[in-house]
Design a protein around this motif. Structure first.
Motif, PDB file in Angstrom:
ATOM      1  N   VAL A  67       0.840  -1.207   0.000  1.00 51.52           N
ATOM      2  CA  VAL A  67       0.000   0.000   0.000  1.00 51.52           C
ATOM      3  C   VAL A  67       0.871   1.251   0.000  1.00 51.52           C
ATOM      4  CG1 VAL A  67      -1.683   1.324   1.332  1.00 51.52           C
ATOM      5  CG2 VAL A  67      -1.938  -1.147   1.114  1.00 51.52           C
ATOM      6  N   ALA A  68       1.926   1.247   0.826  1.00 51.35           N
ATOM      7  CA  ALA A  68       2.826   2.405   0.874  1.00 51.35           C
ATOM      8  C   ALA A  68       3.506   2.622  -0.472  1.00 51.35           C
ATOM      9  CB  ALA A  68       3.872   2.199   1.974  1.00 51.35           C
ATOM     10  N   LEU A  69       3.931   1.530  -1.118  1.00 50.70           N
ATOM     11  CA  LEU A  69       4.569   1.654  -2.424  1.00 50.70           C
ATOM     12  C   LEU A  69       3.578   2.135  -3.480  1.00 50.70           C
ATOM     13  CD1 LEU A  69       7.219   1.123  -4.013  1.00 50.70           C
ATOM     14  CD2 LEU A  69       6.253  -1.082  -4.645  1.00 50.70           C
ATOM     15  N   PHE A  70       2.344   1.668  -3.388  1.00 51.60           N
ATOM     16  CA  PHE A  70       1.311   2.095  -4.335  1.00 51.60           C
ATOM     17  C   PHE A  70       1.080   3.598  -4.229  1.00 51.60           C
ATOM     18  CE2 PHE A  70      -3.195   2.912  -5.274  1.00 51.60           C
ATOM     19  CZ  PHE A  70      -3.268   2.440  -6.571  1.00 51.60           C
ATOM     20  N   GLN A  71       1.018   4.102  -3.006  1.00 53.92           N
ATOM     21  CA  GLN A  71       0.825   5.546  -2.819  1.00 53.92           C
ATOM     22  C   GLN A  71       2.015   6.336  -3.356  1.00 53.92           C
ATOM     23  OE1 GLN A  71      -2.016   6.668  -1.965  1.00 53.92           O
ATOM     24  NE2 GLN A  71      -2.894   4.713  -1.348  1.00 53.92           N
ATOM     25  N   LEU A  72       3.226   5.798  -3.166  1.00 53.60           N
ATOM     26  CA  LEU A  72       4.414   6.456  -3.701  1.00 53.60           C
ATOM     27  C   LEU A  72       4.362   6.506  -5.226  1.00 53.60           C
ATOM     28  CD1 LEU A  72       7.309   7.608  -3.329  1.00 53.60           C
ATOM     29  CD2 LEU A  72       8.142   5.245  -3.446  1.00 53.60           C
ATOM     30  N   CYS A  73       3.952   5.406  -5.832  1.00 46.40           N
ATOM     31  CA  CYS A  73       3.865   5.344  -7.283  1.00 46.40           C
ATOM     32  C   CYS A  73       2.809   6.309  -7.811  1.00 46.40           C
ATOM     33  CB  CYS A  73       3.539   3.912  -7.715  1.00 46.40           C
ATOM     34  SG  CYS A  73       3.550   3.648  -9.494  1.00 46.40           S
ATOM     35  N   MET A  74       1.668   6.370  -7.136  1.00 50.49           N
ATOM     36  CA  MET A  74       0.614   7.294  -7.554  1.00 50.49           C
ATOM     37  C   MET A  74       1.044   8.749  -7.383  1.00 50.49           C
ATOM     38  SD  MET A  74      -1.873   5.565  -8.813  1.00 50.49           S
ATOM     39  CE  MET A  74      -0.548   4.517  -9.473  1.00 50.49           C
ATOM     40  N   THR A  75       1.902   9.023  -6.407  1.00 50.22           N
ATOM     41  CA  THR A  75       2.419  10.381  -6.230  1.00 50.22           C
ATOM     42  C   THR A  75       3.259  10.796  -7.427  1.00 50.22           C
ATOM     43  OG1 THR A  75       2.456  10.100  -3.820  1.00 50.22           O
ATOM     44  CG2 THR A  75       3.804  11.874  -4.743  1.00 50.22           C
ATOM     45  N   PHE A  76       4.111   9.907  -7.892  1.00 52.47           N
ATOM     46  CA  PHE A  76       4.900  10.189  -9.095  1.00 52.47           C
ATOM     47  C   PHE A  76       3.981  10.364 -10.315  1.00 52.47           C
ATOM     48  CE2 PHE A  76       8.506   8.156  -6.776  1.00 52.47           C
ATOM     49  CZ  PHE A  76       9.395   9.221  -6.893  1.00 52.47           C
ATOM     50  N   ASN A  77       2.991   9.509 -10.398  1.00 50.07           N
ATOM     51  CA  ASN A  77       2.126   9.507 -11.581  1.00 50.07           C
ATOM     52  C   ASN A  77       1.136  10.669 -11.606  1.00 50.07           C
ATOM     53  OD1 ASN A  77       3.342   7.256 -12.566  1.00 50.07           O
ATOM     54  ND2 ASN A  77       1.680   5.847 -12.144  1.00 50.07           N
TER      55      ASN A  77
END
Length: 274
Positions: free
Chosen positions: A111-121
């Motif tokens: 979940v933490a990695l998903f949020q990080l990825c969505m922040t970049f995107n």
């Protein structure tokens, strides 16, 4: 695990990430390859352990039957549980127990990695908006494809490293989580299958057809009290469904066939209009 196997799992995991456009979008990706039972079966073929892969996939699938994403919020990352926890359990031979033990804390890290990825995107929709304002269709498409670059790099790198470096590396990542959180997640992991089946029963047992709960009870008794596995139980269910349809709608089916035969006879057997 060999590096090429870890990399292939990384690629497979990327295709199963939510919001990737490949394989017919979410239908073939997140809701297809990304499903634990599908992914673990593929990985079982890769490792030459198809029965183990199928067993792990069924266990992880049961965990995530009741998990939904309200408003896009991700309560637990299914991909981390499948493409790290599931793959390592299949490769190491620890089976279902090992997969569940890794899946629960890995889901939170995902979940933490998903949020990080969505922040970049989050940058790329604005890029697409600017292209749309100019009427640049190619620019809109370009923004969508560019958004896949950070997603690909982040997920393929993490999945490949975790699988290649093995369980010790994953346990090191998990050890960064507080013990209380891991314990709470372990309890939740045991509850999730029950929630998933309860949600499925809401769709099966509707008002006026409460008697259909009998099928659920029969399936439960068969899987608990006999040596039936998932495949044999599925085939048994197909047989029961055929008998039910024939017993319930047999006369209607025959009537429809009889009407069709009569109509054909009246038309002289011709299938076209003059």
């Amino acid at each position: 695990m060999a590096l090429w196997q870890a990399f292939m799992i990384g690629i497979l995991g990327y295709f199963g990430v939510n919001r990737t456009p490949w394989f017919f979008g979410q239908s073939g990706g997140f809701n297809g390859i990304g499903q634990p039972i599908v992914a673990c079966t593929i990985m079982g073929v890769m490792f030459g352990k198809v029965p183990e892969g199928l067993a792990v996939g069924v266990a992880l699938q049961a965990m995530y039957l009741g998990v939904i994403q309200p408003g896009g919020a991700l309560p637990s990352d299914r991909g981390f549980a499948t493409f790290i926890g599931g793959s390592l359990a299949i490769a190491s031979g620890t089976g279902v127990e090992g997969a569940i033990a890794l899946a629960v804390p890995l889901g939170l890290m995902g979940v933490a990695l998903f949020q990080l990825c969505m922040t970049f995107n989050s940058y790329f929709p604005h890029l697409g908006d600017k292209a749309a304002a100019k009427g640049d269709c190619n620019g809109i498409a370009r923004a969508q494809y560019l958004a896949q670059v950070p997603t690909f790099l982040i997920y393929v790198t993490i999945y490949t490293m975790a699988n290649y470096l093995g369980v010790s590396f994953v346990e090191g990542m998990i050890s960064m989580l507080p013990a209380q959180i891991i314990k709470a997640l372990s309890i939740m992991g045991k509850i999730l299958p029950a929630i998933g089946f309860a949600m499925l029963l809401q769709y099966i047992v509707v008002r006026g057809k409460e008697w259909m709960i009998g099928f659920f009870i029969m399936g439960f008794v068969l899987i608990i009290g006999t040596s039936f596995n998932i495949v044999s139980l599925t085939m048994f269910g197909v047989g029961v469904a055929i008998l039910f349809v024939v017993a319930r709608y047999g006369n209607e089916l025959k009537g429809g066939l009889g009407n069709k035969t009569t109509t054909t006879a009246n038309n002289g057997g011709d299938d076209y209009d003059e």
